[in-house]
Motif scaffolding. Structure first.
Motif, PDB file in Angstrom:
ATOM      1  N   HIS A   1       0.843  -1.195   0.000  1.00 15.20           N
ATOM      2  CA  HIS A   1       0.000   0.000   0.000  1.00 15.20           C
ATOM      3  C   HIS A   1       0.880   1.248   0.000  1.00 15.20           C
ATOM      4  N   VAL A   2       0.334   2.320  -0.489  1.00 18.66           N
ATOM      5  CA  VAL A   2       1.077   3.577  -0.465  1.00 18.66           C
ATOM      6  C   VAL A   2       0.384   4.512   0.528  1.00 18.66           C
ATOM      7  N   TYR A   3       1.115   4.879   1.553  1.00 18.63           N
ATOM      8  CA  TYR A   3       0.590   5.825   2.529  1.00 18.63           C
ATOM      9  C   TYR A   3       1.402   7.101   2.431  1.00 18.63           C
ATOM     10  N   SER A   4       0.730   8.212   2.608  1.00 19.17           N
ATOM     11  CA  SER A   4       1.470   9.474   2.564  1.00 19.17           C
ATOM     12  C   SER A   4       2.355   9.561   3.796  1.00 19.17           C
ATOM     13  N   ARG A   5       3.378  10.369   3.670  1.00 15.39           N
ATOM     14  CA  ARG A   5       4.265  10.554   4.801  1.00 15.39           C
ATOM     15  C   ARG A   5       3.506  11.200   5.971  1.00 15.39           C
ATOM     16  N   ASP A   6       2.575  12.057   5.661  1.00 13.56           N
ATOM     17  CA  ASP A   6       1.760  12.680   6.721  1.00 13.56           C
ATOM     18  C   ASP A   6       0.982  11.622   7.492  1.00 13.56           C
ATOM     19  N   HIS A   7       0.431  10.668   6.742  1.00 13.22           N
ATOM     20  CA  HIS A   7      -0.360   9.614   7.387  1.00 13.22           C
ATOM     21  C   HIS A   7       0.516   8.824   8.356  1.00 13.22           C
ATOM     22  N   LEU A   8       1.674   8.438   7.869  1.00 10.66           N
ATOM     23  CA  LEU A   8       2.583   7.652   8.709  1.00 10.66           C
ATOM     24  C   LEU A   8       3.058   8.463   9.910  1.00 10.66           C
ATOM     25  N   GLN A   9       3.322   9.744   9.672  1.00 10.22           N
ATOM     26  CA  GLN A   9       3.818  10.577  10.765  1.00 10.22           C
ATOM     27  C   GLN A   9       2.734  10.809  11.811  1.00 10.22           C
ATOM     28  N   SER A  10       1.518  11.016  11.345  1.00  2.00           N
ATOM     29  CA  SER A  10       0.409  11.222  12.291  1.00  2.00           C
ATOM     30  C   SER A  10       0.228   9.984  13.153  1.00  2.00           C
ATOM     31  N   PHE A  11       0.376   8.831  12.521  1.00  2.00           N
ATOM     32  CA  PHE A  11       0.267   7.572  13.267  1.00  2.00           C
ATOM     33  C   PHE A  11       1.334   7.512  14.363  1.00  2.00           C
ATOM     34  N   LYS A  12       2.565   7.834  13.972  1.00  2.00           N
ATOM     35  CA  LYS A  12       3.647   7.764  14.956  1.00  2.00           C
ATOM     36  C   LYS A  12       3.401   8.766  16.086  1.00  2.00           C
ATOM     37  N   ASN A  13       2.977   9.966  15.731  1.00  2.00           N
ATOM     38  CA  ASN A  13       2.718  10.966  16.770  1.00  2.00           C
ATOM     39  C   ASN A  13       1.639  10.499  17.726  1.00  2.00           C
ATOM     40  N   ALA A  14       0.619   9.879  17.181  1.00  3.35           N
ATOM     41  CA  ALA A  14      -0.481   9.427  18.040  1.00  3.35           C
ATOM     42  C   ALA A  14       0.000   8.371  19.031  1.00  3.35           C
ATOM     43  N   ILE A  15       0.890   7.502  18.574  1.00  2.00           N
ATOM     44  CA  ILE A  15       1.450   6.500  19.486  1.00  2.00           C
ATOM     45  C   ILE A  15       2.339   7.180  20.528  1.00  2.00           C
ATOM     46  N   TYR A  16       3.206   8.058  20.070  1.00  2.00           N
ATOM     47  CA  TYR A  16       4.165   8.677  20.991  1.00  2.00           C
ATOM     48  C   TYR A  16       3.478   9.594  22.009  1.00  2.00           C
ATOM     49  N   ASP A  17       2.359  10.182  21.605  1.00  2.00           N
ATOM     50  CA  ASP A  17       1.619  11.026  22.560  1.00  2.00           C
ATOM     51  C   ASP A  17       1.141  10.201  23.755  1.00  2.00           C
ATOM     52  N   ILE A  18       0.839   8.936  23.504  1.00  3.71           N
ATOM     53  CA  ILE A  18       0.424   8.061  24.619  1.00  3.71           C
ATOM     54  C   ILE A  18       1.574   7.930  25.614  1.00  3.71           C
ATOM     55  N   GLY A  19       2.772   7.774  25.073  1.00  7.99           N
ATOM     56  CA  GLY A  19       3.946   7.638  25.937  1.00  7.99           C
ATOM     57  C   GLY A  19       4.174   8.870  26.790  1.00  7.99           C
ATOM     58  N   VAL A  20       3.974  10.044  26.196  1.00  5.77           N
ATOM     59  CA  VAL A  20       4.140  11.284  26.961  1.00  5.77           C
ATOM     60  C   VAL A  20       3.125  11.321  28.094  1.00  5.77           C
ATOM     61  N   GLU A  21       1.889  10.995  27.768  1.00  3.85           N
ATOM     62  CA  GLU A  21       0.833  11.041  28.785  1.00  3.85           C
ATOM     63  C   GLU A  21       1.090  10.063  29.926  1.00  3.85           C
ATOM     64  N   LEU A  22       1.613   8.890  29.574  1.00  3.20           N
ATOM     65  CA  LEU A  22       1.809   7.858  30.600  1.00  3.20           C
ATOM     66  C   LEU A  22       3.158   7.974  31.307  1.00  3.20           C
ATOM     67  N   GLY A  23       3.988   8.884  30.854  1.00  7.90           N
ATOM     68  CA  GLY A  23       5.310   9.011  31.478  1.00  7.90           C
ATOM     69  C   GLY A  23       6.211   7.844  31.143  1.00  7.90           C
ATOM     70  N   GLY A  24       6.115   7.346  29.928  1.00  9.76           N
ATOM     71  CA  GLY A  24       6.942   6.207  29.510  1.00  9.76           C
ATOM     72  C   GLY A  24       8.169   6.663  28.757  1.00  9.76           C
ATOM     73  N   SER A  25       8.696   5.766  27.926  1.00  8.41           N
ATOM     74  CA  SER A  25       9.809   6.121  27.064  1.00  8.41           C
ATOM     75  C   SER A  25       9.620   5.388  25.733  1.00  8.41           C
ATOM     76  N   TYR A  26      10.645   5.450  24.872  1.00  8.76           N
ATOM     77  CA  TYR A  26      10.552   4.844  23.542  1.00  8.76           C
ATOM     78  C   TYR A  26      11.902   4.269  23.172  1.00  8.76           C
ATOM     79  N   TYR A  27      11.846   3.319  22.279  1.00 10.05           N
ATOM     80  CA  TYR A  27      13.075   2.768  21.728  1.00 10.05           C
ATOM     81  C   TYR A  27      13.572   3.674  20.595  1.00 10.05           C
ATOM     82  N   ARG A  28      12.655   4.271  19.901  1.00 13.64           N
ATOM     83  CA  ARG A  28      13.004   5.011  18.676  1.00 13.64           C
ATOM     84  C   ARG A  28      12.738   6.506  18.823  1.00 13.64           C
ATOM     85  N   PHE A  29      13.266   7.092  19.880  1.00 15.31           N
ATOM     86  CA  PHE A  29      12.963   8.517  20.077  1.00 15.31           C
ATOM     87  C   PHE A  29      13.949   9.429  19.365  1.00 15.31           C
TER      88      PHE A  29
END
Lengths: 330, 523
Positions: B456-484
């Motif tokens: 499938h072809v996804y726009s870069r915006d789509h992929l980036q929005s997805f990543k931001n939505a995941i990472y926002d959860i981490g900020v809210e929960l006070g977690g961390s990331y492997y790929r920050f």
């Protein structure tokens, strides 16, 4: 069933499909020696993706062991890619001579209805050892097998150097082969192409045919290192990985397989070395095959490998055909 | 507004300025991280001449540079001015000294398996560490190996197996490099018991950003060791590593199937808390088809599990789960498409884990080969987007369930990979400003959210929005990331806070005055 080990025979995929996973590096003997990505399928594909010419040294460096093909998750026709690059390279004297030889061939021997159902195409190393060749034919069933007069060695060499093979020349080579029920091939590069040219034919490598012989199998020991000829093995990997695994289970010998079940070559020669224009450095490859192993005998499918092991080790080396006790020396 | 803009523009290149964005102001707002600007190459010629004087081969052809134009993620693209294949610590030292003098950015690359452009050079020189891939010494008595750090874990395994040894833990990917992994963490399915791959390092040879060649460990030059381990390549180039090893053992594998993520996670954590298995991890086909993998190194451990813990697990065997799924879809005929997808995935994937050449007497051999081949076959593509969340044990279920909802919103099909990481109290200094969440005790837990791109072809915006939505959860929960790092470094201050980031930035400035080493990854 296993998409990543299917060869690219059905749908040809090329350099544009390379995702840069580097899995080909792990099995590449040139990479093992050089640690230089530009000399690997990955490096060549990326160079082409960027519209650049692939360095001639890289094109020549490939040993055509074909190990990169079964591990490529994108099913890229790695061998086809390197052979195409060799065809596109500036002509060399060796290629010109071969081209002239093939074009000049008036005709190959006329095909006649064969008496034997199976034909054997030995490679030049096997022809140079008539005793071993005789043992091979006895083991494979003397009356049912004929040794082909034309074993296609010039065609194999043309493939290797990137020379064009005239259609008539190829057809004359293939015509008699079509008359046999089974073709046994010692040259792995030729075997790969015969499978493409004669898709309906029963084609087996010499190693597979001999290791299927009951007497040979009985002679295998648990302390043997069985050295598979890589080209033939990788050209039919999906099927042969099972064949050799059964051999391991039933007879307990070790193999020159890495953890991905890819054959580690004992002789890995680039184009110049194949053509005799440069000295080969088989010793390093043979040493790596033997590294850390506790074995008492080396069993080889290829006579080239025997020479390489004899240079670096005192462990006895025997050809597969020499294993069967029931055959007296010929 | 004007003041803020002027503050931002006055920040020196290669640093992170203060975050002007309120901690909750980006939620649900689409935004895009972008490639960093390209270094202009002001002093390249002088640098290239210096390398030439040192006898260092510098490759500047399009082919050589293009080989490294992107990483495994395939969303960040950049070209170095030139490429050097690492051959020795001395050569790396000379290169870094010249780079400091001429202020030339140096991007260090191992297997190139980053996904946010961390190993992509946006100008400057790219140092290909795979040129340093020799195993130097295997000590089968002390159970250690000394190796050059550019080696792929798989190549290390090939050498270790010749003497019936194995590494302790490494990413389930054949082309991860040792040095790259030690710099970011490295997760294996035995991490719930042994910790991350970086925890297995006993000592390192490091070339500092100013070109000093230093041996370090927890007892010798400990501060450097602590910063380089899990340091995202900011404080030095790892050229050699001494790692723990062990005797090789095949695995006794068990698979349990769940239709609930929560239940599967709770069971996995139960096993980890009680040291009930040697390996564990969760891999999903869908969020209603969840596989808990449990494995053992010995018959004794397996027998103890069967006697004490297996009865407590709420997962099903393969046949029982198939019956359950059949009933589920018989009652929901409008979801037959979903059932067909599940059937196809099972048909394709399951045989991959049961190939006869890797199974002997019911034991799985060479698990990394089996898993890695499956990873590349079923999840590999030219573009890979794998945001992740790492949290303490008690926040993990919530993090995964919320992340799962995000995946459902953005993609029809995706896979979650969940694993625990046993924390080593004595390694706490290593964990600061890393993928290990600061509030985790005992175990940290990580989840990768991997959409199946499948052509499938996804726009870069789509992929980036997805990543931001995941990472926002981490900020809210006070977690961390492997790929920050890399393109996601906008999250660094929000996740770690100013105090920690500024302290590390100060250390970085001291260690790397010209800010040349892996400059766009963190700082």
């Amino acid at each position: 069933m296993f998409g990543f080990i299917k060869n690219a025979f059905t749908s040809r995929r090329d350099h544009a499909d390379c995702s840069g996973c580097s899995l080909c590096l792990l099995v590449c003997p040139v990479w093992r020696q050089s640690r230089d990505i530009s000399l690997t399928p990955h490096g060549r594909a990326k160079a082409m993706q960027h519209g650049d010419a692939v360095d001639a040294a890289s094109v020549e460096s490939c040993t055509l062991c074909m190990a990169c093909e079964p591990v490529c998750p994108e099913k890229i026709d790695q061998v086809g890619m390197i052979l195409d690059l060799r065809r596109l390279q500036a002509p060399t004297s060796a290629r010109d001579e071969l081209q002239a030889h093939m074009t000049g061939l008036a005709s190959r021997p006329v095909a006649s209805r064969p008496a034997a159902s199976t034909t054997l195409l030995p490679d030049s190393a096997l022809r140079a050892h008539p005793d071993t060749l005789a043992r091979v034919t006895i083991l494979l069933g003397d009356k049912n097998i004929s040794v082909a007069d034309d074993d296609g060695s010039d065609i194999s060499q043309a493939l290797e150097v990137g020379a064009d093979i005239p259609a008539q020349c190829l057809e004359q080579f293939l015509t008699p082969l079509r008359l046999h029920k089974k073709i046994i091939v010692a040259d792995g590069l030729l075997l790969r192409h015969l499978k493409l040219w004669l898709p309906k034919a029963r084609i087996a490598s010499l190693g597979e045919a001999l290791s299927g012989h009951a007497e040979v199998r009985r002679s295998l020991r648990t302390t043997d290192l069985y050295v598979i000829e890589p080209r033939a093995y990788h050209s039919d990997y999906q099927r042969l990985v099972k064949h050799y695994d059964r051999l391991r289970v039933n007879h307990g010998c070790a193999f020159n397989l890495d953890l991905q079940r890819i054959a580690i070559p004992a002789t890995a020669r680039n184009l110049s070395q194949r053509l005799g224009l440069a000295a080969h450095d088989d010793e390093a490859h043979a040493r790596w095959v033997l590294h850390g192993r506790s074995i008492t005998r080396i069993v080889v499918e290829s006579l080239e490998d025997r020479a390489a092991f004899e240079k670096v080790s005192d462990i006895p080396v025997v050809h597969l055909a020499e294993l069967a006790d029931g055959i007296s020396d010929v | 507004m004007t003041t803020a803009t002027s503050e931002r523009t006055s920040i020196e290149h290669g640093t992170i300025g203060p975050c002007h964005v309120g901690p909750d102001s980006l939620i649900d707002i689409k935004r895009q991280q972008t490639n960093p600007s390209r270094w202009k190459g002001e002093s390249w010629s002088a640098f290239a001449a210096a390398l030439c004087d040192f006898g260092i081969e510098l490759r500047e052809s399009v082919a050589a540079r293009g080989t490294f134009a992107t990483d495994a993620g395939g969303t960040a693209y950049g070209l170095p001015h030139g490429v050097v294949i690492a051959r020795s610590a001395v050569q790396v030292s000379l290169l870094l000294k010249a780079a400091q003098q001429h202020r030339v950015p140096v991007t260090v690359r191992g297997g190139g398996l980053t996904t946010e452009g961390e190993s992509v050079a946006f100008g400057g020189v790219l140092l290909d560490m795979t040129g340093m891939s020799r195993v130097l010494h295997i000590d089968t008595e002390a159970l250690t190996v000394r190796t050059e750090a550019g080696i792929f874990w798989h190549s290390l395994a090939e050498e270790l197996r010749r003497v019936n040894m194995d590494y302790l833990s490494a990413p389930l990917n054949l082309t991860s490099s040792v040095g790259g992994t030690l710099g970011v963490g490295g997760i294996d399915v035995n991490s719930p018991r042994l910790g991350c791959s970086a925890d297995q390092a006993l000592a390192l040879q490091v070339v500092t950003p100013t070109g000093d060649i230093v041996e370090c460990s927890d007892t010798h030059n400990a501060e450097l060791f602590q910063r380089v381990i899990l340091g995202y390549g900011q404080f030095g180039v790892i050229t050699e590593a001494t790692l723990k090893i062990r005797r090789y053992t095949p695995l006794r594998m068990h698979y349990f199937y769940y239709d609930s993520l929560r239940t599967a996670i709770e069971d996995m954590q139960l096993l980890n808390r009680n040291d009930a298995s040697d390996y564990s991890g969760i891999l999903t086909i869908m969020d209603c088809a969840v596989n808990l993998l449990v494995a053992f190194d010995s018959d004794e451990r397996e027998a103890a599990f069967k006697a004490n813990w297996q009865p407590k697990l709420r997962g099903h065997g393969e046949f029982g789960f198939a019956l359950r799924m059949a009933l589920r879809y018989a009652l929901r005929p409008w979801k037959l498409g979903e059932a067909w997808f599940l059937f196809k995935r099972k048909r394709d994937i399951f045989p991959e884990f049961r190939r006869s050449e890797y199974l002997r007497d019911g034991l799985m051999h060479d698990r990394t080969v089996v898993f890695s081949r499956a990873v590349w076959k079923f999840w590999g593509s030219k573009q890979m987007v794998i945001p992740d969340l790492a949290t303490s044990a008690d926040k993990f279920v919530e993090a995964v369930e919320r992340g799962n909802q995000v995946c459902r919103k953005y993609f029809p099909h995706y896979t979650l990979y969940l694993v625990g990481i046993k924390l080593r109290p004595e390694h706490k200094p290593h964990y600061e400003m890393s993928c290990i969440p600061s509030d985790a005790e005992g175990w940290a837990y990580g989840c990768e959210f991997e959409p199946m791109i499948d052509g499938h072809v996804y726009s870069r915006d789509h992929l980036q929005s997805f990543k931001n939505a995941i990472y926002d959860i981490g900020v809210e929960l006070g977690g961390s990331y492997y790929r920050f790092g890399g393109m996601m470094k906008g999250y660094i201050r929000r996740v770690f806070g100013d105090e920690v980031v500024d302290r590390h930035l100060a250390m970085k400035r001291r260690a790397d005055p010209a800010m040349i080493l892996n400059r766009e990854v963190i700082f």
